[in-house]
Scaffold this motif. Structure first.
Motif, mmCIF file in Angstrom:
data_model
loop_
_atom_site.group_PDB
_atom_site.id
_atom_site.type_symbol
_atom_site.label_atom_id
_atom_site.label_comp_id
_atom_site.label_asym_id
_atom_site.label_seq_id
_atom_site.Cartn_x
_atom_site.Cartn_y
_atom_site.Cartn_z
ATOM 1 N N TYR A 265 -38.391 -16.363 25.963
ATOM 2 C CA TYR A 265 -37.681 -17.424 26.706
ATOM 3 C C TYR A 265 -38.600 -18.591 27.081
ATOM 4 N N TYR B 166 -31.365 -23.143 29.855
ATOM 5 C CA TYR B 166 -32.341 -24.232 29.756
ATOM 6 C C TYR B 166 -32.079 -25.127 28.551
ATOM 7 N N ALA C 292 -23.997 -10.201 48.171
ATOM 8 C CA ALA C 292 -25.404 -10.628 48.246
ATOM 9 C C ALA C 292 -25.958 -10.945 46.861
ATOM 10 N N ASP D 153 -24.920 -12.432 43.128
ATOM 11 C CA ASP D 153 -23.829 -13.194 42.525
ATOM 12 C C ASP D 153 -24.347 -13.973 41.315
ATOM 13 N N SER E 199 -30.435 -15.588 34.827
ATOM 14 C CA SER E 199 -31.881 -15.505 35.094
ATOM 15 C C SER E 199 -32.276 -14.187 35.744
ATOM 16 N N GLU F 65 -34.886 -10.702 31.856
ATOM 17 C CA GLU F 65 -36.011 -9.842 31.461
ATOM 18 C C GLU F 65 -35.494 -8.497 30.969
ATOM 19 N N SER G 148 -38.633 -7.307 41.334
ATOM 20 C CA SER G 148 -38.344 -8.696 41.718
ATOM 21 C C SER G 148 -39.141 -9.029 42.961
ATOM 22 N N HIS H 152 -37.175 -18.335 45.669
ATOM 23 C CA HIS H 152 -36.109 -18.469 44.672
ATOM 24 C C HIS H 152 -35.005 -17.411 44.808
ATOM 25 N N ILE I 216 -31.975 -16.310 46.557
ATOM 26 C CA ILE I 216 -30.999 -16.995 47.428
ATOM 27 C C ILE I 216 -29.995 -15.985 47.958
ATOM 28 N N THR J 89 -33.115 -7.614 41.757
ATOM 29 C CA THR J 89 -32.798 -8.893 42.412
ATOM 30 C C THR J 89 -31.797 -8.670 43.547
HETATM 31 P P1 FAD Z 1 -35.587 -12.271 39.403
HETATM 32 O O1 FAD Z 1 -36.007 -11.812 40.732
HETATM 33 O O2 FAD Z 1 -35.305 -11.262 38.344
HETATM 34 O O3 FAD Z 1 -34.284 -13.157 39.571
HETATM 35 C C1 FAD Z 1 -34.343 -14.293 40.431
HETATM 36 C C2 FAD Z 1 -33.561 -15.373 39.804
HETATM 37 O O4 FAD Z 1 -32.180 -14.984 39.843
HETATM 38 C C3 FAD Z 1 -33.668 -16.681 40.535
HETATM 39 O O5 FAD Z 1 -34.691 -17.497 39.990
HETATM 40 C C4 FAD Z 1 -32.292 -17.244 40.394
HETATM 41 O O6 FAD Z 1 -32.167 -17.919 39.160
HETATM 42 C C5 FAD Z 1 -31.400 -16.028 40.359
HETATM 43 N N1 FAD Z 1 -30.939 -15.618 41.699
HETATM 44 C C6 FAD Z 1 -31.434 -15.958 42.922
HETATM 45 N N2 FAD Z 1 -30.701 -15.394 43.896
HETATM 46 C C7 FAD Z 1 -29.737 -14.669 43.288
HETATM 47 C C8 FAD Z 1 -28.656 -13.879 43.776
HETATM 48 N N3 FAD Z 1 -28.433 -13.709 45.079
HETATM 49 N N4 FAD Z 1 -27.829 -13.294 42.876
HETATM 50 C C9 FAD Z 1 -28.037 -13.445 41.532
HETATM 51 N N5 FAD Z 1 -29.030 -14.201 41.013
HETATM 52 C C10 FAD Z 1 -29.879 -14.799 41.886
HETATM 53 N N6 FAD Z 1 -38.018 -20.782 32.534
HETATM 54 C C11 FAD Z 1 -38.580 -21.925 32.137
HETATM 55 O O7 FAD Z 1 -39.425 -22.461 32.873
HETATM 56 N N7 FAD Z 1 -38.246 -22.531 30.936
HETATM 57 C C12 FAD Z 1 -37.323 -21.983 30.104
HETATM 58 O O8 FAD Z 1 -37.038 -22.532 29.031
HETATM 59 C C13 FAD Z 1 -36.696 -20.770 30.506
HETATM 60 N N8 FAD Z 1 -35.765 -20.192 29.713
HETATM 61 C C14 FAD Z 1 -35.174 -19.040 30.130
HETATM 62 C C15 FAD Z 1 -34.209 -18.452 29.303
HETATM 63 C C16 FAD Z 1 -33.608 -17.275 29.692
HETATM 64 C C17 FAD Z 1 -32.571 -16.627 28.800
HETATM 65 C C18 FAD Z 1 -33.961 -16.654 30.934
HETATM 66 C C19 FAD Z 1 -33.312 -15.362 31.366
HETATM 67 C C20 FAD Z 1 -34.923 -17.219 31.747
HETATM 68 C C21 FAD Z 1 -35.542 -18.414 31.358
HETATM 69 N N9 FAD Z 1 -36.506 -19.013 32.172
HETATM 70 C C22 FAD Z 1 -37.087 -20.187 31.758
HETATM 71 C C23 FAD Z 1 -36.982 -18.346 33.428
HETATM 72 C C24 FAD Z 1 -35.992 -18.484 34.612
HETATM 73 O O9 FAD Z 1 -35.898 -19.802 34.985
HETATM 74 C C25 FAD Z 1 -36.393 -17.697 35.835
HETATM 75 O O10 FAD Z 1 -37.619 -18.188 36.311
HETATM 76 C C26 FAD Z 1 -36.537 -16.263 35.590
HETATM 77 O O11 FAD Z 1 -35.469 -15.757 34.862
HETATM 78 C C27 FAD Z 1 -36.585 -15.557 36.949
HETATM 79 O O12 FAD Z 1 -36.990 -14.260 36.685
HETATM 80 P P2 FAD Z 1 -37.709 -13.449 37.839
HETATM 81 O O13 FAD Z 1 -37.987 -12.093 37.321
HETATM 82 O O14 FAD Z 1 -38.837 -14.233 38.381
HETATM 83 O O15 FAD Z 1 -36.618 -13.383 38.957
#
Ligand code: FAD
Length: 364
Positions: free
Chosen positions: A45, A84, A131, A133, A192, A196, A262, A278, A280, A313
């Motif tokens: 990604y 993205y 919580a 969504d 997002s 993973e 997470s 991040h 929310i 998450t």
């Molecule tokens: P996790 O803890 O697994 O999830 C947190 C994310 O879930 C938050 O960032 C938000 O987006 C979302 N979230 C927040 N609160 C809630 C809630 N209450 N309920 C549900 N969801 C919530 N990053 C780039 O910089 N460039 C890219 O081109 C790019 N492409 C991507 C393509 C794909 C298919 C995916 C899945 C991710 C991509 N990303 C990219 C990364 C993305 O922006 C996030 O940073 C990343 O998915 C967050 O993963 P995490 O494990 O850090 O967070």
């Protein structure tokens, strides 16, 4: 009941793949190389590191061929799940007409169904309901954590209320049998929180289709293990200590399992002494404010990494106490780290106990 582990000066962050149980020293690196004959890596990604460790290469497949095949599978996942870029399957679905069924691919169906399953299960616990969504992206973008770019501006209450009015996972319906989905209102889906896990599940299924039965796959903080290492011992993973030294917070024995972490401390901005992460809370429309630092979940069903990722998450949104209560109520294996005045405090649900090697060592 919460099982507490006091960890002064340490906290749990994203999972770190470790093939042995030693800290990351040159000596340990050599030992790791022995037990995993093949190690491959790349970027998923455009933003996340992936790694695959195998006891042995599949028959008739070179290391380079396997590397290309796995990377191609991840690149294909990006064209389905990304928000993205505008030409992905998910973005087309987000633009499709409301109130009509649309065909969706198995990959989109898999990711979306796990996310909706978690939201639905959380409604059984009043304090956890809503919580998590998968339509939360207007709020994620408003707070500068989405694909529309970063901000250090704290949104006004009016802006927050407007974005909050645009969300609601109940407006997404799926029919898995017919491989179709529809939106009942113009909500925007952002995967997002499960991306993973979906990538890990995709890599694992690719390896299994090639007849590989012993592997450890990781994409950022989510991983899955199958079978054993080359020396026949079970895969072990370490949850990284977030002190910048690459040390170990907690070892986990993971034979045929998926694990996802997470954390709320890596992706954040600070304004006037307040930290906005991040993660929310869709019910307030704002980043979480409790003292939870990270949540690790081991998949409750069929070794499904996407489900573990969604739960990690979802439980992160809840306070540490409520996360453990919810995990215990739903039988989830969860490990939660909270910040305290003098360090960090880790606790885990009853279902997490069997994965802790501490118990195993005590028996040996
Ligand atoms: P996790 O803890 O697994 O999830 C947190 C994310 O879930 C938050 O960032 C938000 O987006 C979302 N979230 C927040 N609160 C809630 C809630 N209450 N309920 C549900 N969801 C919530 N990053 C780039 O910089 N460039 C890219 O081109 C790019 N492409 C991507 C393509 C794909 C298919 C995916 C899945 C991710 C991509 N990303 C990219 C990364 C993305 O922006 C996030 O940073 C990343 O998915 C967050 O993963 P995490 O494990 O850090 O967070």
């Amino acid at each position: 009941m919460a099982h507490r582990i006091h960890t002064l000066g340490m906290s749990l962050v994203l999972s770190m793949l470790m093939l042995g149980c030693q800290p990351a020293t040159p000596e340990a690196t050599e030992q790791r190389a022995e037990v995993a004959s093949v190690r491959l890596s790349g970027t998923a990604y455009h933003s996340m590191a992936w790694q695959v460790s195998l006891a042995a290469l599949p028959t008739d497949t070179s290391r380079e061929q396997l590397q290309q095949r796995l990377q191609a599978r991840l690149d294909a996942a990006n064209t389905v799940l990304s928000t993205y870029q505008s030409d992905t399957e998910l973005m087309r679905f987000n633009r499709a007409s409301v109130g009509e069924w649309h065909a969706v691919s198995p990959m989109l169906l898999h990711a979306l169904s796990r996310a909706l399953q978690v939201s639905a299960q959380m409604t059984s616990f009043a304090q956890a309901a809503d919580a998590y969504d998968v339509t939360v992206s207007p709020l994620v973008n408003l707070w500068g954590f989405g694909s529309t770019g970063k901000t250090t501006r704290v949104p006004t209450d009016a802006d927050t209320a407007r974005a909050k009015a645009q969300i609601g996972w109940q407006n997404v319906q799926l029919e898995s049998k017919n491989e179709r989905a529809q939106r009942l209102a113009p909500v925007t889906i952002d995967l997002s929180s499960v991306g993973e896990g979906a990538a890990v599940d995709a890599l694992s299924s690719e390896l299994q289709s090639l007849g590989v039965s012993d592997f450890l796959v990781s994409v950022a903080g989510t991983l899955k293990s199958r079978g054993n290492r080359a020396d026949g011992s079970p895969w072990r993973v370490a949850i990284e200590r977030p002190d910048g030294q690459g040390g170990i917070q907690q070892l986990v024995v993971l034979s045929d399992g998926s694990l996802s972490t997470s954390g709320s401390y890596r992706n954040y901005f600070e304004r006037n002494g307040v930290r906005y992460s991040h993660t929310i809370d869709p019910r307030t429309g704002k980043p979480i404010t409790h003292n939870g630092v990270s949540v690790t979940v081991i998949s409750p069903v069929n070794n499904d990494a996407t489900l573990a990722d969604a739960w990690a998450t979802a439980l992160s949104v809840l306070s540490p106490e409520l996360a453990i209560q919810t995990a215990n109520k739903l039988g989830l294996a969860a490990y939660v780290v909270a910040k305290t005045a003098d360090g960090f405090d880790a606790s885990h649900s009853a279902a997490f106990t069997p994965y802790l090697p501490v118990q195993k060592s005590a028996q040996e």
